[in-house]
Design a protein around this motif. Structure first.
Motif, PDB file in Angstrom:
ATOM      1  N   ALA A   1       1.315  -1.175   0.004  1.00  0.00           N
ATOM      2  CA  ALA A   1       0.036   0.442   0.081  1.00  0.00           C
ATOM      3  C   ALA A   1       0.620   1.050  -0.286  1.00  0.00           C
ATOM      4  CB  ALA A   1      -0.865   0.243   1.430  1.00  0.00           C
ATOM      5  N   PRO A   2       0.839   2.360  -0.454  1.00  0.00           N
ATOM      6  CA  PRO A   2       1.153   3.542  -0.736  1.00  0.00           C
ATOM      7  C   PRO A   2       1.113   4.287   0.626  1.00  0.00           C
ATOM      8  CG  PRO A   2      -0.708   3.806  -1.918  1.00  0.00           C
ATOM      9  CD  PRO A   2      -0.436   2.235  -1.601  1.00  0.00           C
ATOM     10  N   ASN A   3       2.584   4.689   1.220  1.00  0.00           N
ATOM     11  CA  ASN A   3       2.920   5.245   2.138  1.00  0.00           C
ATOM     12  C   ASN A   3       2.525   6.727   2.057  1.00  0.00           C
ATOM     13  OD1 ASN A   3       5.028   5.749   1.092  1.00  0.00           O
ATOM     14  ND2 ASN A   3       6.442   3.740   2.777  1.00  0.00           N
TER      15      ASN A   3
ATOM     16  N   ASP B   1      -7.347   5.241   6.233  1.00  0.00           N
ATOM     17  CA  ASP B   1      -7.774   4.140   6.948  1.00  0.00           C
ATOM     18  C   ASP B   1      -6.683   4.525   7.799  1.00  0.00           C
ATOM     19  OD1 ASP B   1     -10.297   4.734   6.817  1.00  0.00           O
ATOM     20  OD2 ASP B   1     -10.563   2.417   5.860  1.00  0.00           O
ATOM     21  N   ASP B   2      -5.163   3.434   7.172  1.00  0.00           N
ATOM     22  CA  ASP B   2      -3.595   3.239   7.591  1.00  0.00           C
ATOM     23  C   ASP B   2      -3.156   4.564   7.164  1.00  0.00           C
ATOM     24  OD1 ASP B   2      -1.776   2.672   7.648  1.00  0.00           O
ATOM     25  OD2 ASP B   2      -1.338   1.657   6.054  1.00  0.00           O
ATOM     26  N   SER B   3      -2.796   5.022   8.902  1.00  0.00           N
ATOM     27  CA  SER B   3      -1.966   5.893   9.687  1.00  0.00           C
ATOM     28  C   SER B   3      -0.628   5.902   8.826  1.00  0.00           C
ATOM     29  CB  SER B   3      -2.156   5.680  11.310  1.00  0.00           C
ATOM     30  OG  SER B   3      -1.182   5.040  11.557  1.00  0.00           O
ATOM     31  N   ALA B   4      -0.449   5.159   7.674  1.00  0.00           N
ATOM     32  CA  ALA B   4       1.271   5.033   7.574  1.00  0.00           C
ATOM     33  C   ALA B   4       0.706   5.380   6.198  1.00  0.00           C
ATOM     34  CB  ALA B   4       1.849   3.636   7.266  1.00  0.00           C
ATOM     35  N   SER B   5      -0.317   6.417   5.602  1.00  0.00           N
ATOM     36  CA  SER B   5      -0.884   7.454   4.493  1.00  0.00           C
ATOM     37  C   SER B   5      -1.375   8.548   4.862  1.00  0.00           C
ATOM     38  CB  SER B   5      -1.456   6.569   3.702  1.00  0.00           C
ATOM     39  OG  SER B   5      -0.919   4.727   3.289  1.00  0.00           O
TER      40      SER B   5
END
Length: 752
Positions: A387-389, A420-424
């Protein structure tokens, strides 16, 4: 021959040496080539000289009172107890040099402290030992730590000199030390001198290590993957694919295997040599070799396509990652299918047979064996979905910003917020990219809103964010807002401005013609303990030059000369010349240029351009002839490549310089010289402004040579001038007496 001497710091200092800061640059820089350094370069097989054989085994707690009564033993006790400050004071108070053990420990501990002041202290010890010819008192461990510390604080040339000195003295520097120096030397992507020096140092160390037959002797110094990556990074910065291959081929000789970072650097090389078609092959090669794929490689790919201006392919990579697809190689092949057709014909679509291109292609095929017959195999799949960060999204945002797509930049930020992903989620770099895009379009209110949002959601803005906003206000001449922002930056955000902040403000006050305001901020910068840079001085000089105060500009120049932390460059000299020429003070300007030459600087186009403008203002056409002769001589050197006289440097003139000189000559009726200058313009691809010169001729010289009462002697003296005037008229397209096909003027017999 001397061998490695390893000194071990106390046990509680055996934690890792502080790492270099990580760069946000998607391509590997020197700061990212090393993640950490051990506080001591501890080996499994320590080689100790007799002078230091026992000092690591002594226990400070068991020292007897008698052992601590002498200054020498007291210094050793303090060092064993890691009381470095007290040990330094004792060292400075002593008139005698301590023994080898104490000196090496003191330099090691000072270097390990990781502060600029402690580094300066360590350097002072080395300077003293050098003056007293006692450098042999320091061991390899202390010098290695010194080199790492110096490199960390940007003293890379000093750090390199330490490593070279160790090699000359028979010491073998630890690989963590010499590779750190190479990394820092090659770090700036546009510093070609640093990259070349990094490669020289790499070759010097590996050549020396190659002379040892016993591998145990060089166990702590032999190059590792990080060292080779540092050298490869230097090759990539130079865009030297042949040297890249040579270094790459050396890795197996030292038992080193390329890692993902090695191939990330290869992506960087592809960008430097303008080979976008190779990017997918680098990714496929990593997958074929089974090298663990990391997000940095995917980030480097996105950044590379952004760098090429291919935002469409960069978007495809990001979209495929968001869709959890693993067939990224297939997507990239389809995107570059037209280039693959060229590769199928030998990558020589113009029918040429250039040996350099063939040599480079051969090099690339050795680096990427999968480059041969690329359509013969199915593209490999990624080992898993990625998934893109945040870094990948931000790189794409930077591409939008560079392309002027501000709306897309802002939309990308909104999309990142909804992930949703905090890394993004967007970080301070993402927000700063949006701020920069808005500032470029002059949307300062919206840029401030983005800053306010950062503060509201807890994403800390940094100095770069504020500097971008300061530049925006100064560009729009909103100096009151710039003042407010600086105060907010210091008081509310707790961020201290740097030289860039103040240089921006000084330049802003120049734009509003406020030299007093520029001087006030220059003084405030120094009052805050911020060292002025060359740009600080030259920008302040510009303020005084533009306001007609060349003497004050000269005072600022003298301060820059006396600043031992700086080296005056050509820009400073040119600004000084500009200050005098703006008032037509030609003699003062010529004195500056003469002093400039004596100090080893050759006037450039900027220098001559300012002087030409000053000559025009002072109405001294004779000075223009002298200047043109000098310019003509240097242009001839550049054209012919004749360097027999090393005192004459080649020069490529620009339109401003030649146009000003031609203007002066036409107004002064120096038509022969005017023809020489316009010929020079055309030879350099510059189109002379015939309309302007025709207007000057008609207004000033149309009635020349019409007097019927001139004496015969005077008429004869006018022959050559009249001939030159007629040739100039032909060049302008005006009716003339002699010329019908060629305006270039050859001298008549007896005339020069």
């Amino acid at each position: 021959m001397n061998t490695n001497t390893v000194l071990l710091l106390p046990s509680h200092l055996q934690s890792s040496f502080s790492s270099f800061s990580h760069s946000s640059n998607p391509f590997p820089s020197t700061s990212s080539l090393h993640h950490s350094f051990p506080s001591t370069f501890k080996s499994t097989r320590s080689l100790l000289l007799p002078a230091t054989a026992n000092y690591t085994t002594n226990n400070p707690s068991h020292l007897s009172l008698a052992a601590t009564t002498t200054p020498r033993n007291l210094l050793l006790t303090l060092l064993r107890q890691t009381k470095t400050e007290e040990a330094w004071i004792l060292y400075t108070d002593s008139t005698h040099l301590p023994n080898t053990t104490c000196l090496s420990r003191l330099v090691s501990q000072l270097s390990y402290q990781n502060t600029l002041s402690s580094l300066t202290r360590a350097q002072s010890i080395v300077t003293r030992l050098r003056h007293e010819r006692q450098l042999h008192r320091l061991d390899a461990n202390s010098l290695s730590l010194l080199a790492v510390s110096a490199a960390k604080f940007g003293h890379v040339l000093y750090a390199a000199s330490v490593v070279k000195s160790m090699l000359r003295s028979g010491y073998l520097p630890n690989v963590k030390a010499w590779s750190a120096v190479i990394s820092r030397l090659a770090s700036p992507a546009d510093d070609y001198d640093g990259a070349r020096e990094a490669l020289k140092l790499f070759k010097s160390v590996t050549r020396r290590l190659g002379k040892f037959q016993d591998p145990d002797m060089i166990a702590d110094s032999r190059p590792d993957t990080a060292a080779f990556n540092a050298a490869l990074n230097a090759c990539a910065n130079l865009g030297d694919s042949k040297m890249f291959l040579k270094v790459f081929d050396e890795m197996p000789q030292w038992g080193v295997v390329p890692d993902a970072l090695s191939y990330n650097i290869l992506i960087k090389l592809c960008c430097r040599i303008d080979r976008k078609d190779l990017l997918v092959f680098v990714l496929e090669r990593v997958l074929q070799l089974g090298i663990p794929l990391c997000m940095t490689t995917l980030h480097s790919l996105v950044a590379a396509y952004v760098d090429f201006g291919d935002l469409e392919t960069a978007e495809k990579i990001v979209h495929s990652m968001r869709e959890q697809r693993r067939d990224l190689c297939k997507i990239l092949r389809e995107a570059e299918s037209n280039l693959f057709e060229d590769l199928g014909t030998g990558h020589d679509d113009d029918g040429g047979n250039d040996e350099d291109e063939e040599g480079e292609e051969c090099v690339l095929q050795k680096l990427l064996p999968n480059l041969v017959n690329p359509t013969g195999t199915d593209p490999p799949l990624l080992p898993k979905a990625y998934a893109p960060n945040t870094r990948i999204y931000t790189s794409l945002m930077k591409g939008y910003m560079k392309a002027g797509r501000v709306a897309d930049t802002v939309r990308m930020l909104e999309a990142m917020r909804r992930q949703d992903d905090s890394a993004s989620h967007p970080d301070h770099v993402s927000y700063t990219t949006v701020v920069s895009a808005l500032v470029e379009t002059g949307s300062m209110d919206r840029a401030r809103e983005v800053l306010a949002e950062m503060l509201r959601i807890g994403v800390a803005a940094n100095r770069i964010t504020y500097n971008i906003l300061l530049k925006g206000y100064c560009k729009q001449l909103q100096m009151d807002e710039a003042r407010k922002l600086l105060k907010e930056m210091i008081d509310d955000a707790g961020i201290q401005p740097d030289a860039v902040s103040y240089n921006t403000l000084i330049d802003g006050f120049i734009l509003v013609d406020d030299s007093a305001g520029a001087l006030a901020f220059f003084n405030e910068m120094r009052a805050r303990g911020i060292a002025p840079t060359n740009i600080s001085y030259t920008t302040l000089m510009k303020a005084f030059a533009l306001s007609g105060q060349p003497k004050l500009a000269h005072k600022v120049f003298d301060e820059m000369v006396n600043d031992r932390h700086l080296k005056v460059d050509i820009i400073g000299w040119n600004m000084l010349v500009e200050g005098y020429c703006r008032l037509g003070l030609i003699e003062e300007a010529k004195k500056v240029i003469q002093k400039m030459k004596e100090d080893g600087f050759h006037p450039d186009v900027g220098t001559y351009g300012s002087l030409a403008n000053g000559i025009a203002l002072a109405r001294k056409p004779g000075e223009a002839l002298i200047l043109w002769n000098e310019v003509k001589e240097r242009c001839k050197v550049g054209k012919d490549g004749n360097k027999s006289d090393s005192s004459i440097q080649p020069l490529k003139p620009d339109e401003g310089l030649l146009d000003t000189l031609a203007d002066i000559c036409v107004r002064a009726a120096f038509f022969r010289k005017a023809l020489e200058i316009v010929a020079c313009m055309e030879e350099n691809g510059i189109s002379p402004n015939k309309t302007k010169f025709m207007k000057i001729y008609v207004e000033m010289h149309s009635r020349m040579f019409n007097s019927k009462h001139a004496s015969m002697a005077r008429q004869q003296r006018r022959v050559e001038r009249k001939r030159a005037a007629e040739a100039f008229k032909f060049w302008l397209g005006l009716p003339n007496s002699y010329y019908g096909s060629e305006w270039r003027l050859e001298p008549m017999d007896g005339y020069e």
